[in-house]
Design an enzyme around this catalytic site. Structure first.
Site, PDB file in Angstrom:
ATOM      1  CD  GLU A 131      -3.152  -5.549  12.944  1.00  0.00           C
ATOM      2  OE1 GLU A 131      -2.809  -6.731  12.566  1.00  0.00           O
ATOM      3  OE2 GLU A 131      -3.959  -5.509  13.827  1.00  0.00           O
ATOM      4  CG  ASP A 140      -3.874  -9.864  10.768  1.00  0.00           C
ATOM      5  OD1 ASP A 140      -4.679  -8.891  11.221  1.00  0.00           O
ATOM      6  OD2 ASP A 140      -3.976 -10.991  11.457  1.00  0.00           O
TER       7      ASP A 140
END
Ligand SMILES: [Ca+2]
Ligand SMILES: [Ca+2]
Ligand SMILES: [Ca+2]
Ligand SMILES: [Ca+2]
Length: 876
Positions: A650, A621
């Site tokens: 990401e 993330d």
């Protein structure tokens, strides 16, 4: 209807683009006429209506400020025309017929109009001259001390790292770019985080976030740079001169790929010179592709031993001249002492996992997939729910800063995800709800493994599973604890074992930039303040925290660093010397002052999930908000435990800095998959030519072994559902999925897309799975479409790891070929609202469409296929 003829003999080597249409010269723009004293030439526009009778026809474009009624077109014998006097240049325009805006189908060129349609383009004067690149300089003087400044804008697709500005004098940053004429929006970016509007711009536009973009119009007033083949002049601007994966990429220990690029149409060829002990070998490189800006050359060399070492350089040839690409410089002189050096220690091979190349990813948001056990459903008895598990009194809403965590008994009741009935009114509506739970769990997913296996899934990607207060679990209470409402460790291990036994791998989403405010280290710091052992795990700006209940304008970020200002997600402190966010940009760990307690703890978290829980990889993330040097350590640790673990970041824009042997195998391919897919298939804002160009940029940016494991997503937990954006038009989704399953990179399915789920901004896109889909024939048919395409992909290695070549780019028709030694497959997509006739020269006597089972026979060496609107063929 349009007839599209494919002629194979016209291919270049490797990738190429071809498209033939029946372009009639309807609006005959005679640009050879002599100009008048003002430098203007007469240009005649014509429009022939499809239906008889009288019409009111106007023309609007760049030349009349897009006025709806300034320029009327007059009728003569059923044809409407007008002659305008225009200076040399490029103009966009449309006709307005009886109040309806339509593009001129007979124009030579088109551009997106920003409303899902196209403007026609006319060039007055020499097109090459008008379209020639211009030299454009940008200057920025930050008002505070910064480490790095980037130019970010439409010229680089808002790619944050593409154009770094150089500090030319103290505190002044500059960059010069070669840009095509046109209008550009841009901002400056400080330290990869803060976007700043250029106040010196002549014009501004809304940036969609409440601020302004600067606007620059590149026109004749900028210096022209003409690029020509055969003139002996080279443009080396913007070409890299350091050795990296971009120019030398080991495909296997004995097979080394060399790559070089040149500006489009600038050089005749590029040679690779390899200097051996005795003599030198010169190889002509193959031109494999172009993306409209650059041409790409490639040569694969076989080594006799993986310990081979040699020097090499690239030689650009044009006209009678040679330009040498040497280590750190371009030179007109050959200089052997400046050659690049190849050895296996200098050029780290970068291998990506085969199981991902061959995989199909399915992303699950656990609370919303299936409730397999009522026993573990949240009861909000944990300490962190104290005081926030009581509904507001009837008819009232919660005060600001208070939440209500609650359980939804009805799996199909999702209205609260759009507008929470409990929250303090914010602006006009109520805040959406991250605090409602539906009871989905590991037991439920385990029970539905048959469903996933039947669909053809081979990789499950879980949103975070850590014990957390919210339903999305990006706010960990403890990184090493499975949320008890998802299941027990034993249940989870049994699930992972069963998945593995069915050939299904598991990857987990991990958010290491921030913990939850409920995290044990943050709690200890909150309790003891600076006396806590964990106080410096976070970055404090003020201590102690205020009494929030007596404040109206409490902003947590005034007190401690937290993710995008969300106080319940405090940022971890990875580097003692640098604050968030500037600690992120450091690559060399020797330039950092690592907080080893934090770093070692987070590395142990990775080890826990990959070892103890036996997972197969991670989705990282917001990795751009965590230091580069940390990710290098993370990769080393994870790959030392499982060498074929999959690490996917990401990152929403071009991520070449991150995709290599130091950091990630791949990224979530928003930039070069989702975005072009949305524009071509969903919002239909671009034609096949622009679609192909956007895809190529992705294919050419990354090493091939990374493109094969890119997470090619249509939707995620962070986006509107695809079907929501196109108002439920299933045919648009079917076209996109057909493309996805045939294209380069690992297909990713956001749970429920395969049964036609809808949903807007998160959390609405995270609705509970529609298990009633089986009662709806349209949804069943969509599900079968997914299943069939997945099967076809699995049966053909060419679709997974084969070469990619563009076959057709013609308005809304796109065709490409995937091939390897086992099979060659042609995919043709008529993404058009009308029939199109495709004519294929038949190297085969018979083509089978793998999708419908229909066969097509050759007639006179050609195969003719009428393609209905919104349909596709998979021809073998
Ligand atoms: Ca040239
Ligand atoms: Ca449950
Ligand atoms: Ca720090
Ligand atoms: Ca951070």
């Amino acid at each position: 209807m349009k007839i599209i003829i494919l002629t194979f003999s016209l291919f270049f080597t490797g990738c190429s683009t071809l498209g033939f249409g029946d372009f009639n010269s309807g609006s005959d723009l005679n640009n050879n006429q002599s100009s008048d004293a003002s430098g203007k030439v007469p240009v005649t526009f014509t429009y022939q209506p499809l239906t008889g009778g009288k019409h009111q026809v106007y023309i609007a474009g760049d030349f009349n400020n897009w006025s709806e009624n300034a320029t009327v077109m007059n009728e003569d014998d059923g044809i409407y025309s007008v002659t305008l006097f225009l200076k040399n240049g490029k103009y966009s325009y449309k006709f307005i017929v009886d109040g309806k805006w339509i593009s001129d189908d007979n124009a030579k060129d088109f551009v997106d109009d920003g409303y899902g349609g196209q403007n026609s383009i006319v060039f007055v004067g020499n097109k090459n001259d008008i379209d020639a690149l211009r030299k454009v300089s940008f200057i920025y003087k930050p008002s505070k001390i910064v480490k790095e400044v980037y130019l970010v804008g439409s010229m680089n697709d808002w790619n944050i790292k593409a154009n770094k500005m150089v500090e030319t004098s103290k505190g002044v940053y500059e960059i010069s770019l070669l840009l095509k004429p046109g209008e550009y929006e841009y901002k400056f970016n400080e330290d990869g985080m803060f976007y700043i509007t250029d106040q010196n711009a002549k014009d501004f536009a809304d940036d969609g976030f409440g601020g302004k973009n600067s606007v620059l119009v590149v026109d004749d007033s900028f210096d022209k740079v003409t690029i020509k083949k055969g003139d002996g002049i080279f443009l080396d601007y913007g070409l890299a001169t350091t050795q990296s994966l971009e120019n030398v990429n080991p495909l296997s220990p004995l097979s080394i790929e060399f790559k070089a690029k040149a500006h489009f149409n600038d050089v005749e060829n590029i040679l690779l010179l390899i200097k051996g002990d005795q003599d030198s070998q010169i190889y002509e490189m193959d031109k494999v592709a172009d993306d409209g800006s650059y041409e790409y050359f490639q040569k694969i060399i076989s080594l006799s031993s993986e310990d081979d070492e040699f020097d090499y350089c690239f030689i650009y040839q044009d006209g009678s001249e040679r330009l040498y690409l040497l280590n750190e410089l371009f030179s007109m002189q050959n200089d052997e002492s400046k050659y690049f050096h190849y050895s296996k220690s200098l050029v780290q091979p970068f291998f990506t996992p085969d199981w991902v190349k061959n995989g199909i990813i399915y992303q699950i948001f656990t609370d919303r997939f299936y409730d397999g056990s009522k026993d573990n459903n949240p009861d909000f008895k944990e300490w962190y729910y104290e005081g926030v598990n009581i509904p507001p009194k009837k008819g009232r809403l919660h005060e600001k800063y208070t939440e209500y965590y609650h359980f939804e008994d009805d799996w199909y009741e999702y209205s609260g995800l759009v507008k929470s009935p409990y929250h303090y009114p914010d602006n006009e509506g109520h805040q959406p709800d991250y605090n409602s739970f539906y009871g989905g769990d590991i037991a439920g997913i385990h029970q539905k493994l048959d469903y996933l296996e039947d669909l053809g899934i081979t990789i499950i990607y879980f949103n975070p599973l850590f014990e957390s207060k919210s339903n999305h679990k990006y706010d960990a209470v403890d990184y090493m604890k499975l949320d008890p409402h998802f299941g027990t460790d034993e249940e989870f291990k049994a699930f992972v074992d069963d998945a593995h036994s069915r050939g299904i791998k598991i990857i987990l989403d991990v958010a290491f930039n921030h913990t939850g405010e409920t995290f044990w280290a943050f709690q200890d710091a909150m309790k003891k303040g600076p006396k806590s052992k964990y106080y410096d795990w976070y970055e404090w700006k003020q201590w102690p925290l205020p009494d929030v209940s007596s404040m109206n304008d409490y902003k947590p970020i005034d007190y401690y660093e937290c993710w995008w200002g969300h106080g319940h997600m405090p940022n971890l402190n990875f580097d003692f010397d640098e604050a968030n966010p500037s600690e992120n940009s450091i690559k060399d760990i020797n330039l950092a002052n690592p907080h080893w307690d934090v770093v070692n703890y987070v590395l142990d978290v990775g080890e826990y999930w990959i070892s103890d829980m036996n997972l197969d990889g991670f989705r990282l993330d917001v990795p751009n908000e965590v230091p580069f040097w940390f990710w290098k350590l993370f990769r080393e640790r994870i790959k030392s435990i499982k060498p074929d673990a999959y690490l996917v970041g990401e990152l929403w824009s071009n991520a070449v800095d991150w995709v290599n042997d130091d950091y990630f195998d791949a990224v979530m391919n928003y930039a070069y998959f989702k975005d072009p897919v949305m524009r071509f298939f969903n919002t239909r804002q671009c034609n096949a030519k622009a679609f192909d160009r956007d895809l190529k940029q992705g294919l050419l940016s990354y090493p091939v072994q990374a493109t094969q494991v890119m997470m090619n997503l249509i939707d995620s937990h962070d986006t509107f559902r695809y079907l929501e954006t196109c108002n439920g038009d299933i045919s648009k989704l079917e076209m996109a999925v057909l493309f996805q399953m045939m294209y380069v990179g690992t297909p990713h399915v956001w749970y429920g897309d395969e049964v036609g789920m809808m949903g807007g901004h998160d959390p609405d896109c995270r609705r509970p799975f529609d298990w009633n889909y089986s009662q709806d024939s349209v949804k069943v048919s969509l599900h079968n479409h997914y299943k069939k395409l997945i099967q076809i992909r699995k049966e053909h290695s060419s679709l997974r790891t084969g070469a990619f070549k563009t076959l057709i780019v013609d308005d809304m028709v796109y065709g490409f070929e995937r091939s390897d030694s086992e099979s060659t497959i042609k995919v043709i997509l008529n993404n058009d609202t009308k029939f199109n006739k495709i004519i294929l020269p038949s190297s085969n006597d018979l083509y089978i469409d793998l999708l419908s089972g229909n066969s097509f026979k050759s007639d006179n060496g050609e195969i003719e296929i009428d393609m209905p609107p919104m349909s596709g063929l998979i021809l073998k």
